[in-house]
Design a protein around this motif. Structure first.
Motif, PDB file in Angstrom:
ATOM      1  N   LEU A  32      94.946  -6.116  18.907  1.00 19.26           N
ATOM      2  CA  LEU A  32      95.547  -5.042  18.119  1.00 19.26           C
ATOM      3  C   LEU A  32      94.598  -4.582  17.016  1.00 19.26           C
ATOM      4  N   ALA A  33      93.900  -5.519  16.390  1.00 27.06           N
ATOM      5  CA  ALA A  33      92.926  -5.152  15.353  1.00 27.06           C
ATOM      6  C   ALA A  33      91.793  -4.315  15.944  1.00 27.06           C
ATOM      7  N   ARG A  34      91.340  -4.686  17.148  1.00 23.62           N
ATOM      8  CA  ARG A  34      90.290  -3.902  17.788  1.00 23.62           C
ATOM      9  C   ARG A  34      90.778  -2.497  18.139  1.00 23.62           C
ATOM     10  N   VAL A  35      92.008  -2.409  18.627  1.00 27.01           N
ATOM     11  CA  VAL A  35      92.559  -1.086  18.960  1.00 27.01           C
ATOM     12  C   VAL A  35      92.727  -0.251  17.691  1.00 27.01           C
ATOM     13  N   ASP A  36      93.200  -0.908  16.603  1.00 21.52           N
ATOM     14  CA  ASP A  36      93.364  -0.184  15.346  1.00 21.52           C
ATOM     15  C   ASP A  36      92.024   0.313  14.827  1.00 21.52           C
ATOM     16  N   ALA A  37      90.981  -0.515  14.941  1.00 18.85           N
ATOM     17  CA  ALA A  37      89.656  -0.088  14.499  1.00 18.85           C
ATOM     18  C   ALA A  37      89.138   1.080  15.338  1.00 18.85           C
ATOM     19  N   LYS A  38      89.419   1.034  16.645  1.00 15.74           N
ATOM     20  CA  LYS A  38      88.994   2.145  17.507  1.00 15.74           C
ATOM     21  C   LYS A  38      89.735   3.427  17.142  1.00 15.74           C
ATOM     22  N   CYS A  39      91.037   3.318  16.896  1.00 17.85           N
ATOM     23  CA  CYS A  39      91.814   4.505  16.513  1.00 17.85           C
ATOM     24  C   CYS A  39      91.327   5.069  15.181  1.00 17.85           C
TER      25      CYS A  39
ATOM     26  N   ASP B  71      88.329   4.746  13.944  1.00 17.54           N
ATOM     27  CA  ASP B  71      87.018   5.356  14.164  1.00 17.54           C
ATOM     28  C   ASP B  71      87.153   6.717  14.846  1.00 17.54           C
ATOM     29  N   LEU B  72      88.043   6.808  15.841  1.00 15.98           N
ATOM     30  CA  LEU B  72      88.237   8.096  16.524  1.00 15.98           C
ATOM     31  C   LEU B  72      88.794   9.148  15.580  1.00 15.98           C
ATOM     32  N   GLU B  73      89.747   8.743  14.739  1.00 17.89           N
ATOM     33  CA  GLU B  73      90.309   9.709  13.788  1.00 17.89           C
ATOM     34  C   GLU B  73      89.249  10.153  12.784  1.00 17.89           C
ATOM     35  N   ALA B  74      88.440   9.209  12.312  1.00 16.50           N
ATOM     36  CA  ALA B  74      87.387   9.573  11.358  1.00 16.50           C
ATOM     37  C   ALA B  74      86.366  10.509  11.999  1.00 16.50           C
ATOM     38  N   ARG B  75      86.021  10.243  13.258  1.00 16.68           N
ATOM     39  CA  ARG B  75      85.061  11.117  13.946  1.00 16.68           C
ATOM     40  C   ARG B  75      85.635  12.511  14.159  1.00 16.68           C
ATOM     41  N   SER B  76      86.936  12.573  14.424  1.00 13.35           N
ATOM     42  CA  SER B  76      87.548  13.891  14.611  1.00 13.35           C
ATOM     43  C   SER B  76      87.595  14.703  13.326  1.00 13.35           C
ATOM     44  N   ARG B  77      87.448  14.026  12.157  1.00 10.64           N
ATOM     45  CA  ARG B  77      87.497  14.725  10.873  1.00 10.64           C
ATOM     46  C   ARG B  77      86.120  14.924  10.256  1.00 10.64           C
ATOM     47  N   CYS B  78      85.070  14.507  10.949  1.00  4.32           N
ATOM     48  CA  CYS B  78      83.740  14.530  10.340  1.00  4.32           C
ATOM     49  C   CYS B  78      83.277  15.946  10.012  1.00  4.32           C
ATOM     50  N   GLN B  79      83.862  16.984  10.608  1.00  2.00           N
ATOM     51  CA  GLN B  79      83.501  18.366  10.310  1.00  2.00           C
ATOM     52  C   GLN B  79      84.586  19.071   9.496  1.00  2.00           C
ATOM     53  N   ASN B  80      85.470  18.257   8.886  1.00  2.00           N
ATOM     54  CA  ASN B  80      86.532  18.829   8.056  1.00  2.00           C
ATOM     55  C   ASN B  80      86.213  18.671   6.582  1.00  2.00           C
ATOM     56  N   ILE B  81      86.702  19.601   5.770  1.00  2.00           N
ATOM     57  CA  ILE B  81      86.647  19.490   4.318  1.00  2.00           C
ATOM     58  C   ILE B  81      88.018  19.844   3.757  1.00  2.00           C
ATOM     59  N   ARG B  82      88.260  19.400   2.527  1.00  2.00           N
ATOM     60  CA  ARG B  82      89.504  19.720   1.814  1.00  2.00           C
ATOM     61  C   ARG B  82      89.165  20.507   0.564  1.00  2.00           C
ATOM     62  N   ILE B  83      89.895  21.570   0.358  1.00  2.00           N
ATOM     63  CA  ILE B  83      89.715  22.413  -0.818  1.00  2.00           C
ATOM     64  C   ILE B  83      91.007  22.366  -1.625  1.00  2.00           C
ATOM     65  N   THR B  84      90.915  21.962  -2.864  1.00  2.00           N
ATOM     66  CA  THR B  84      92.076  21.913  -3.748  1.00  2.00           C
ATOM     67  C   THR B  84      91.903  22.916  -4.877  1.00  2.00           C
ATOM     68  N   GLY B  85      93.042  23.367  -5.403  1.00  2.00           N
ATOM     69  CA  GLY B  85      93.021  24.312  -6.530  1.00  2.00           C
ATOM     70  C   GLY B  85      93.304  25.737  -6.147  1.00  2.00           C
ATOM     71  N   VAL B  86      93.556  26.015  -4.864  1.00  2.00           N
ATOM     72  CA  VAL B  86      93.875  27.380  -4.431  1.00  2.00           C
ATOM     73  C   VAL B  86      95.384  27.544  -4.477  1.00  2.00           C
ATOM     74  N   PRO B  87      95.912  28.429  -5.341  1.00  2.00           N
ATOM     75  CA  PRO B  87      97.376  28.578  -5.457  1.00  2.00           C
ATOM     76  C   PRO B  87      98.002  29.039  -4.143  1.00  2.00           C
ATOM     77  N   GLU B  88      99.209  28.601  -3.929  1.00  2.00           N
ATOM     78  CA  GLU B  88      99.950  29.030  -2.740  1.00  2.00           C
ATOM     79  C   GLU B  88     100.712  30.308  -3.056  1.00  2.00           C
ATOM     80  N   GLY B  89     100.713  31.207  -2.089  1.00  2.00           N
ATOM     81  CA  GLY B  89     101.421  32.479  -2.275  1.00  2.00           C
ATOM     82  C   GLY B  89     100.702  33.439  -3.200  1.00  2.00           C
ATOM     83  N   ASP B  90      99.410  33.186  -3.468  1.00  2.00           N
ATOM     84  CA  ASP B  90      98.650  34.064  -4.351  1.00  2.00           C
ATOM     85  C   ASP B  90      98.301  35.343  -3.594  1.00  2.00           C
TER      86      ASP B  90
END
Length: 275
Positions: free
Chosen positions: A105-112, A114-133
């Motif tokens: 289970l630990a190995r499967v969790d580590a693989k999951c 790692d896969l999730e981190a790899r899927s986000r490697c080209q993502n960024i988060r931007i904070t401070g942009v008002p909603e409904g502006d």
């Protein structure tokens, strides 16, 4: 001629002689003989005999019950020991099986992770942009233009998609949800994050922005443990620090660098540093 004796007079005459003795014997045979009281010595012997009999019977019963109890106790102890040994063996087998399953289970969790981190490697988060502006409409092209202008990039990065995080919609006075941006090229992601780190402030159309990598919840939680230490390091002169993936804090002081994966160890280290 002598007169005849009447029957009534003959019967009323008293018995004497042998007739009286016979009558007395007959009446004595009819009544039971009186029992003589037991002598004190005989009563004492009977009491002693009774006590001996009771003691002998009690001793024999005690011996028999004790032997039976020991026999039953030995059998029960042997049976219980066998059952306990079987239970111990079964528990050891289950424990070994559980450890193997936990390892898998630990190995499967580590693989999951790692896969999730790899899927986000080209993502960024931007904070401070008002909603409904009304001045900013969330779209791929607008986000691309925002990144170019805010970071003074040579060209607009190619954005595959941009959307708010899936957190609940904030209250009117609450902070806006971050914008998650998927960039088409990994090089653009690296360049944007590098420019964001090198700038003390990021502004765009009167908005104060912050740009971070899109990390998994596990990595974000591990990095958040260093937040208080990073605030202390900002106020210390001559100290450089940085966070490295996944959650490693590197502190450089007087030309010597050390890395920490535990916030407690990092706190202990900076407590030895002056000012």
């Amino acid at each position: 001629m002598p007169p005849k004796a009447s029957k009534s007079s003959a019967s009323s005459q008293p018995l004497n002689g042998p007739a009286l003795t016979a009558a007395s014997s007959a009446s004595g045979a009819a009544s039971p003989p009186r029992e003589k009281p037991a002598s004190p010595s005989l009563a004492k012997e009977l009491a002693v005999l009774k006590s001996d009999i009771i003691q002998a019977v009690t001793s024999e019963l005690t011996r028999a019950l004790t032997a039976e109890f020991h026999s039953i106790s030995r059998d029960y102890h042997s049976k219980l020991q066998t059952e306990l040994q079987e239970m111990k063996s079964e528990l050891l087998r289950d424990n070994a099986s559980l450890r193997a399953e936990l390892g898998e289970l630990a190995r499967v969790d580590a693989k999951c992770e790692d896969l999730e981190a790899r899927s986000r490697c080209q993502n960024i988060r931007i904070t401070g942009v008002p909603e409904g502006d009304s001045q900013f409409t969330l779209s791929n092209s607008n986000v691309s233009e925002l990144l170019k202008e805010a970071l003074s990039l040579e060209k607009s990065p190619l954005v595959d998609r941009a959307h708010r995080s899936l957190a609940p919609h904030p209250k009117p006075d609450g902070p806006p949800r971050p914008i998650i941006v998927r960039l088409h090229y990994f090089e653009d992601c690296v360049r944007i994050l590098r420019e964001a780190r090198n700038r003390p402030r990021i502004t765009f159309s009167d908005m104060n922005l912050s740009i971070y990598p899109d990390l998994t919840s596990k990595v974000a939680k591990a990095r958040a443990a260093f937040n208080a230490i990073r605030r202390k390091l900002r106020s210390m002169d001559g100290v450089k620090y940085g966070m490295f993936y996944p959650a490693r804090l590197r502190i450089t002081y007087k030309g010597e660098s050390r890395e920490f994966t535990s916030a407690t160890e990092a706190e202990r280290f900076i407590s030895t540093m002056p000012g």
